[in-house]
Design a protein around this motif. Structure first.
Motif, PDB file in Angstrom:
ATOM      1  N   PHE A  19       4.028  -2.796  -0.447  1.00  0.00           N
ATOM      2  CA  PHE A  19       4.680  -3.482  -1.567  1.00  0.00           C
ATOM      3  C   PHE A  19       4.593  -4.993  -1.389  1.00  0.00           C
ATOM      4  CE2 PHE A  19       8.433  -5.516  -3.441  1.00  0.00           C
ATOM      5  CZ  PHE A  19       8.305  -5.106  -4.769  1.00  0.00           C
ATOM      6  N   LEU A  20       4.819  -5.470  -0.173  1.00  0.00           N
ATOM      7  CA  LEU A  20       4.774  -6.912   0.084  1.00  0.00           C
ATOM      8  C   LEU A  20       3.353  -7.461  -0.084  1.00  0.00           C
ATOM      9  CD1 LEU A  20       7.213  -7.040   3.132  1.00  0.00           C
ATOM     10  CD2 LEU A  20       7.616  -8.022   0.863  1.00  0.00           C
TER      11      LEU A  20
ATOM     12  N   TRP B 294      -9.112   3.291   3.035  1.00  0.00           N
ATOM     13  CA  TRP B 294     -10.209   2.813   2.187  1.00  0.00           C
ATOM     14  C   TRP B 294      -9.710   2.239   0.873  1.00  0.00           C
ATOM     15  CZ3 TRP B 294     -14.460   1.361   4.190  1.00  0.00           C
ATOM     16  CH2 TRP B 294     -14.857   1.918   5.399  1.00  0.00           C
ATOM     17  N   VAL B 295      -8.581   2.727   0.383  1.00  0.00           N
ATOM     18  CA  VAL B 295      -7.937   2.081  -0.771  1.00  0.00           C
ATOM     19  C   VAL B 295      -7.468   0.688  -0.353  1.00  0.00           C
ATOM     20  CG1 VAL B 295      -5.998   2.196  -2.386  1.00  0.00           C
ATOM     21  CG2 VAL B 295      -7.255   4.280  -1.801  1.00  0.00           C
ATOM     22  N   PHE B 296      -6.893   0.608   0.836  1.00  0.00           N
ATOM     23  CA  PHE B 296      -6.462  -0.667   1.408  1.00  0.00           C
ATOM     24  C   PHE B 296      -7.660  -1.611   1.588  1.00  0.00           C
ATOM     25  CE2 PHE B 296      -6.233  -2.970   5.497  1.00  0.00           C
ATOM     26  CZ  PHE B 296      -5.189  -3.851   5.235  1.00  0.00           C
ATOM     27  N   PHE B 297      -8.794  -1.077   2.078  1.00  0.00           N
ATOM     28  CA  PHE B 297     -10.007  -1.868   2.309  1.00  0.00           C
ATOM     29  C   PHE B 297     -10.481  -2.523   1.008  1.00  0.00           C
ATOM     30  CE2 PHE B 297     -14.595  -2.409   2.392  1.00  0.00           C
ATOM     31  CZ  PHE B 297     -14.846  -2.970   3.634  1.00  0.00           C
ATOM     32  N   VAL B 298     -10.536  -1.727  -0.072  1.00  0.00           N
ATOM     33  CA  VAL B 298     -10.977  -2.263  -1.374  1.00  0.00           C
ATOM     34  C   VAL B 298     -10.034  -3.363  -1.841  1.00  0.00           C
ATOM     35  CG1 VAL B 298     -11.336  -1.704  -3.811  1.00  0.00           C
ATOM     36  CG2 VAL B 298     -12.168  -0.140  -2.047  1.00  0.00           C
ATOM     37  N   SER B 299      -8.739  -3.139  -1.694  1.00  0.00           N
ATOM     38  CA  SER B 299      -7.766  -4.151  -2.138  1.00  0.00           C
ATOM     39  C   SER B 299      -7.903  -5.433  -1.327  1.00  0.00           C
ATOM     40  CB  SER B 299      -6.340  -3.603  -2.045  1.00  0.00           C
ATOM     41  OG  SER B 299      -5.978  -3.334  -0.707  1.00  0.00           O
ATOM     42  N   MET B 300      -8.196  -5.321  -0.018  1.00  0.00           N
ATOM     43  CA  MET B 300      -8.360  -6.511   0.818  1.00  0.00           C
ATOM     44  C   MET B 300      -9.665  -7.250   0.500  1.00  0.00           C
ATOM     45  SD  MET B 300      -5.725  -7.100   2.611  1.00  0.00           S
ATOM     46  CE  MET B 300      -4.842  -6.527   1.145  1.00  0.00           C
ATOM     47  N   PHE B 301     -10.724  -6.481   0.155  1.00  0.00           N
ATOM     48  CA  PHE B 301     -11.962  -7.127  -0.287  1.00  0.00           C
ATOM     49  C   PHE B 301     -11.705  -7.939  -1.555  1.00  0.00           C
ATOM     50  CE2 PHE B 301     -15.389  -6.786  -3.458  1.00  0.00           C
ATOM     51  CZ  PHE B 301     -16.304  -7.662  -2.883  1.00  0.00           C
ATOM     52  N   LEU B 302     -10.980  -7.349  -2.504  1.00  0.00           N
ATOM     53  CA  LEU B 302     -10.678  -8.059  -3.752  1.00  0.00           C
ATOM     54  C   LEU B 302      -9.787  -9.270  -3.502  1.00  0.00           C
ATOM     55  CD1 LEU B 302     -10.124  -4.972  -6.096  1.00  0.00           C
ATOM     56  CD2 LEU B 302     -11.979  -6.645  -6.253  1.00  0.00           C
ATOM     57  N   PHE B 303      -8.812  -9.116  -2.607  1.00  0.00           N
ATOM     58  CA  PHE B 303      -7.950 -10.246  -2.262  1.00  0.00           C
ATOM     59  C   PHE B 303      -8.781 -11.369  -1.626  1.00  0.00           C
ATOM     60  CE2 PHE B 303      -5.136 -12.240   1.042  1.00  0.00           C
ATOM     61  CZ  PHE B 303      -4.455 -13.066   0.161  1.00  0.00           C
ATOM     62  N   GLY B 304      -9.677 -10.993  -0.695  1.00  0.00           N
ATOM     63  CA  GLY B 304     -10.534 -11.985  -0.054  1.00  0.00           C
ATOM     64  C   GLY B 304     -11.452 -12.670  -1.050  1.00  0.00           C
TER      65      GLY B 304
ATOM     66  N   ALA C 176       0.688 -11.885   2.060  1.00  0.00           N
ATOM     67  CA  ALA C 176      -0.366 -10.861   2.089  1.00  0.00           C
ATOM     68  C   ALA C 176      -1.050 -10.743   3.449  1.00  0.00           C
ATOM     69  CB  ALA C 176      -1.401 -11.145   1.006  1.00  0.00           C
ATOM     70  N   PHE C 177      -1.402 -11.870   4.063  1.00  0.00           N
ATOM     71  CA  PHE C 177      -2.179 -11.801   5.304  1.00  0.00           C
ATOM     72  C   PHE C 177      -1.416 -11.178   6.476  1.00  0.00           C
ATOM     73  CE2 PHE C 177      -5.271 -14.929   3.503  1.00  0.00           C
ATOM     74  CZ  PHE C 177      -6.414 -14.182   3.762  1.00  0.00           C
ATOM     75  N   PRO C 178      -0.203 -11.651   6.816  1.00  0.00           N
ATOM     76  CA  PRO C 178       0.485 -11.049   7.971  1.00  0.00           C
ATOM     77  C   PRO C 178       0.802  -9.567   7.787  1.00  0.00           C
ATOM     78  CG  PRO C 178       1.480 -13.158   7.402  1.00  0.00           C
ATOM     79  CD  PRO C 178       0.547 -12.805   6.295  1.00  0.00           C
ATOM     80  N   PHE C 179       1.240  -9.180   6.573  1.00  0.00           N
ATOM     81  CA  PHE C 179       1.630  -7.783   6.375  1.00  0.00           C
ATOM     82  C   PHE C 179       0.418  -6.866   6.250  1.00  0.00           C
ATOM     83  CE2 PHE C 179       5.705  -9.772   5.328  1.00  0.00           C
ATOM     84  CZ  PHE C 179       6.539  -8.976   6.107  1.00  0.00           C
ATOM     85  N   SER C 180      -0.709  -7.385   5.757  1.00  0.00           N
ATOM     86  CA  SER C 180      -1.926  -6.560   5.734  1.00  0.00           C
ATOM     87  C   SER C 180      -2.419  -6.326   7.150  1.00  0.00           C
ATOM     88  CB  SER C 180      -3.012  -7.220   4.886  1.00  0.00           C
ATOM     89  OG  SER C 180      -3.443  -8.445   5.449  1.00  0.00           O
ATOM     90  N   ASN C 181      -2.349  -7.362   7.976  1.00  0.00           N
ATOM     91  CA  ASN C 181      -2.771  -7.217   9.364  1.00  0.00           C
ATOM     92  C   ASN C 181      -1.861  -6.268  10.123  1.00  0.00           C
ATOM     93  OD1 ASN C 181      -3.891  -7.832  11.973  1.00  0.00           O
ATOM     94  ND2 ASN C 181      -4.624  -9.734  11.077  1.00  0.00           N
ATOM     95  N   ALA C 182      -0.547  -6.411   9.894  1.00  0.00           N
ATOM     96  CA  ALA C 182       0.410  -5.527  10.555  1.00  0.00           C
ATOM     97  C   ALA C 182       0.221  -4.076  10.089  1.00  0.00           C
ATOM     98  CB  ALA C 182       1.835  -5.992  10.264  1.00  0.00           C
ATOM     99  N   PHE C 183      -0.129  -3.899   8.811  1.00  0.00           N
ATOM    100  CA  PHE C 183      -0.360  -2.557   8.281  1.00  0.00           C
ATOM    101  C   PHE C 183      -1.514  -1.877   8.998  1.00  0.00           C
ATOM    102  CE2 PHE C 183      -2.914   0.154   5.488  1.00  0.00           C
ATOM    103  CZ  PHE C 183      -1.987   1.119   5.129  1.00  0.00           C
ATOM    104  N   VAL C 184      -2.623  -2.601   9.174  1.00  0.00           N
ATOM    105  CA  VAL C 184      -3.801  -1.981   9.779  1.00  0.00           C
ATOM    106  C   VAL C 184      -3.593  -1.750  11.279  1.00  0.00           C
ATOM    107  CG1 VAL C 184      -5.174  -4.041  10.362  1.00  0.00           C
ATOM    108  CG2 VAL C 184      -6.332  -1.974   9.655  1.00  0.00           C
ATOM    109  N   VAL C 185      -2.824  -2.625  11.944  1.00  0.00           N
ATOM    110  CA  VAL C 185      -2.488  -2.411  13.364  1.00  0.00           C
ATOM    111  C   VAL C 185      -1.686  -1.116  13.508  1.00  0.00           C
ATOM    112  CG1 VAL C 185      -1.030  -3.250  15.255  1.00  0.00           C
ATOM    113  CG2 VAL C 185      -2.606  -4.809  14.113  1.00  0.00           C
TER     114      VAL C 185
END
Length: 401
Positions: free
Chosen positions: A284-285, A218-228, A323-332
Motif C-alpha cells: 500500500f505504501l 513478478w507483479v511487483f517487478f512490473v510495477s517497479m519497472f514502471l516506477f523506475g 516507494a524506494f525503502p518499502f519496495s526494497n524492504a518488501f523484496v528482502v
C-alpha cells in the motif's frame, strides 16, 4: 529545535554497527563513480564521438548493468555476499583506471559494458549483506540509511568530479574512481570480515522457491519497472523541460535538485520510522509513493506557473522517499522464501531495464509530441503501475487467507 534534533537522531537508534560500516562503504563507492555524470561530456568533447555514438555507448552501459545485476545475484547465492562485494569493488576499480586508455568507439562500448557488468554485481550482494546485518524489525530503516549514503555520494561525487576536471582534466576522474573503489575494498576487509562481523538475520532456505514461479514478485517487478521508467524522467527529460519551457538556468535547476537531496537527507529517516509504526502494508505504501510521483507529472500539465515546479519536485521527492525503502524492504522479506541473491538481482534488474528504455523513450517522446503530451503518457504509465501494486495487494491478501 533541540528536541527535533534529538528526535531525528533517535530514528537511527538500533541499527547495527555493520549496517553503518556498509553505508560508509556504499558512500565511498557511490561518490567514487563520478565519471558517470560527466560521461556524455567526456565522450563528445574529449573523444569526439557523435550523439548517436553516445546513445549506443549508454545502451551498452544499461545492458552491462542488467547482466551484472543478474550475475551478482547468482554469484551471491553460490559463493556468498562478502566475496562478491570484495571482488566486484576491486575489479571495478581496476577497470575504471583502464577505461581512460580506451579511445575507439567499439572499444569504449566493450569497456563500459565490462565496467557495469562487474560494478553492478555489487548491488544484489550488498542488499543481501544488509539483510544479514539487520534485525528483522530494522530492515526498512537500514535500507533508508543506505539510501542516504547513496544520495550523499551522488551529491558529493559530481561536485568533486567538477573540481577534478577543472584542475587536472577528465583522466583524473578515472584514477579517482578506480582508487576509491579499491579503498572501499580495503575498508570492507577491515570492518566486515565475516569471521568477526555479527550476522543478525542469516537466512538459509532448505527448499527455496524459484523467483520465476513467484507470481506476486513478478507483479511487483512490473510495477517497479514502471516506477523506475517514470522516476528516471526527472534525470533526463525534466532538466530539458526546466531549461526550454521555463528558461531556468543551470544554477536554478541545480537548486531544484538540491532541494530534493536536502529533503531526503533531512526527512526520509523520520518519515520511514513513522510509517513503519502505522498499520499500512508495504504494498500500500509503495502504491502511495508511485501515486504521488504520478501527480508530480500531472500537475505540470494543469498550468504554467513557476511554483508548480517546486510543488511537483516536492511530490516526487515524497513519493521517492516512500516507494524506494518499502519496495526494497518488501523484496528482502519476500526473498526469505527463495534464494536471496536471485530476488535482489531481479529487483535491481527492474531499474536497470528502466534505465535502458526510460531515458531514450522520454527523449524520443519529447522530440516528437512535446512536453505536455509526454507528461500525459508518463502519468498514464504511472497509473498502470499503481494498478499493478493494487493487484499485488490482492494477491498478497489471498496468500495470507
Amino acid at each position: 529545535m533541540k528536541k527535533l534534533y534529538f528526535n531525528y537522531l533517535e530514528t537511527f537508534n538500533g541499527l547495527s554497527r555493520e549496517v553503518w560500516w556498509l553505508s560508509l562503504i556504499t558512500l565511498i563507492n557511490r561518490a567514487g563513480t563520478m565519471v558517470i555524470p560527466f560521461l556524455s561530456l567526456y565522450l563528445t568533447k574529449s573523444l569526439g564521438f557523435t550523439l548517436e555514438h553516445v546513445g549506443w555507448i549508454m545502451s551498452c552501459f544499461g545492458v552491462g548493468s542488467v547482466l551484472g545485476s543478474w550475475l551478482g545475484g547468482k554469484l551471491t547465492d553460490k559463493i556468498g555476499y562478502y566475496k562478491v562485494m570484495s571482488i566486484s569493488l576491486l575489479l571495478t576499480g581496476l577497470l575504471f583506471i583502464s577505461l581512460q586508455f580506451v579511445t575507439t568507439f567499439v572499444g569504449f562500448c566493450v569497456g563500459i559494458f565490462l565496467v557495469m557488468l562487474v560494478a553492478d554485481t555489487f548491488r544484489p550482494a550488498m542488499f543481501v549483506a544488509l539483510s544479514a546485518y539487520s534485525k528483522p524489525e530494522n530492515k526498512t530503516r537500514s535500507v533508508t540509511l543506505i539510501r542516504l549514503a547513496i544520495n550523499l555520494g551522488f551529491t558529493a561525487g559530481p561536485a568533486i568530479g567538477g573540481l577534478i576536471i577543472t584542475s587536472i582534466g577528465y583522466h583524473g576522474l578515472f584514477w579517482v574512481d578506480g582508487v576509491t573503489c579499491i579503498l572501499a575494498v580495503v575498508l570492507l576487509i577491515k570492518v566486515l570480515n565475516p569471521k568477526k562481523a555479527r550476522v543478525l538475520d542469516e537466512v538459509k532456505v532448505e527448499n527455496p522457491v524459484s523467483v520465476y514461479k513467484d507470481k506476486a514478485f513478478w507483479v511487483f517487478f512490473v510495477s517497479m519497472f514502471l516506477f523506475g521508467f517514470v522516476f528516471l524522467q526527472y534525470f533526463s527529460t525534466m532538466p530539458l523541460y526546466y531549461r526550454d519551457v521555463y528558461r531556468l538556468t543551470e544554477f536554478e535547476i541545480g537548486l531544484l535538485f538540491g532541494m530534493n537531496g536536502f529533503i531526503i537527507f533531512a526527512l526520509e529517516m523520520p518519515l520511514i520510522n513513522w510509517l513503519e509504526n502505522t498499520k499500512y502494508s508495504k504494498a500500500f505504501l509503495m502504491m502511495i509513493g508511485l501515486l504521488l510521483t504520478a501527480l508530480s507529472f500531472l500537475i505540470l500539465i494543469l498550468g504554467f506557473w513557476l511554483g508548480i515546479l517546486i510543488i511537483a519536485m516536492l511530490l516526487m521527492t515524497i513519493g521517492e522517499m516512500i516507494a524506494f525503502p518499502f519496495s526494497n524492504a518488501f523484496v528482502v522479506e519476500r526473498a526469505k522464501k527463495g534464494n536471496q541473491g536471485e530476488y535482489m538481482a531481479f529487483y535491481s534488474i527492474a531499474f536497470s531495464v528502466a534505465h535502458i528504455f526510460g531515458h531514450n523513450t522520454g527523449m524520443q517522446l519529447v522530440d516528437n509530441i512535446g512536453f505536455d503530451n509526454t507528461w500525459a503518457i508518463i502519468t498514464l504509465l504511472s497509473f498502470v503501475g499503481v494498478l499493478c501494486l493494487f493487484l499485488l495487494m490482492r494477491i498478497l491478501k489471498k496468500e495470507k487467507s
